[in-house]
Design a protein around this motif. Structure first.
Motif, PDB file in Angstrom:
ATOM      1  N   ASP A   7      -6.278  50.724 -18.061  1.00 28.62           N
ATOM      2  CA  ASP A   7      -7.357  50.516 -19.014  1.00 28.62           C
ATOM      3  C   ASP A   7      -6.828  50.847 -20.405  1.00 28.62           C
ATOM      4  O   ASP A   7      -6.447  51.995 -20.662  1.00 28.62           O
ATOM      5  N   GLN A   9      -8.257  51.505 -22.992  1.00 27.22           N
ATOM      6  CA  GLN A   9      -9.048  52.568 -23.609  1.00 27.22           C
ATOM      7  C   GLN A   9      -8.607  53.959 -23.147  1.00 27.22           C
ATOM      8  O   GLN A   9      -8.897  54.957 -23.792  1.00 27.22           O
ATOM      9  N   LYS A  10      -7.900  54.019 -22.009  1.00 31.58           N
ATOM     10  CA  LYS A  10      -7.487  55.312 -21.457  1.00 31.58           C
ATOM     11  C   LYS A  10      -5.989  55.565 -21.552  1.00 31.58           C
ATOM     12  O   LYS A  10      -5.532  56.674 -21.322  1.00 31.58           O
TER      13      LYS A  10
END
Length: 171
Positions: A7, A9-10
């Motif tokens: 991800d 975002q991570k």
């Protein structure tokens, strides 16, 4: 070592220890033809509320034509044991003259938009171009960066939305 989807975002890459010291590979093109080059300048963050990656390419570089003609590009960060010779080779040879992937023993894989990336990487960002602009001395607010432009000319800046990420670590 195998890359797994992550991800964006991570994913938390150590950007300040990579860019400018260990460097990365910028790759653009498609399944028919592509090129990779060593980059030391890169910005990661958010732009227009999107996860973004900014890279810089001089018009004289072979990769420039692929950046101009394709909507996607990738940034691949190799593990420490692969960096030395690969970074030096890909930063000093032109893809017009040699197949850098073959010469360095690198495997090409493809992400979104058929964007080529290096399979032997620690992490990869697949980016869709959002913006491109030529840099120039008239925009400097401090003269210090002029030392980077004593002969080869200014870079073109590309901002891409990070649409996919791959990493060897569990995220």
């Amino acid at each position: 070592m195998e890359l797994h989807p992550a991800d964006p975002q991570k994913l938390t890459p150590e950007i300040f220890s990579v860019f400018g010291t260990n460097n990365a590979l910028l790759t653009a093109g498609d399944r028919e033809k592509c090129n990779t080059m060593t980059i030391g300048w890169c910005g990661l963050g958010r732009m227009w509320n999107l996860p973004a990656c900014t890279v810089y390419v001089r018009p004289g570089r072979y990769t420039y034509q692929f950046m101009e003609s394709h909507d996607y590009f990738t940034v691949s960060v190799l593990p420490a044991e692969k960096k030395g010779t690969v970074m030096a080779y890909c930063g000093t040879r032109s893809g017009r003259d040699v197949d850098k992937f073959r010469e360095c023993g690198l495997t090409v894989r493809y992400g979104a938009g058929d964007a080529p990336y290096v399979a032997e990487s620690q992490w990869v960002l697949v980016c869709k171009k959002l913006y491109a602009q030529d840099m120039g001395g008239e925009h400097l607010t401090n003269p210090a960066p002029k030392k980077f432009y004593q002969g080869e000319g200014w870079h073109r800046m590309y901002i891409g939305q990070v649409v996919e990420a791959y990493t060897t670590q569990e995220v």
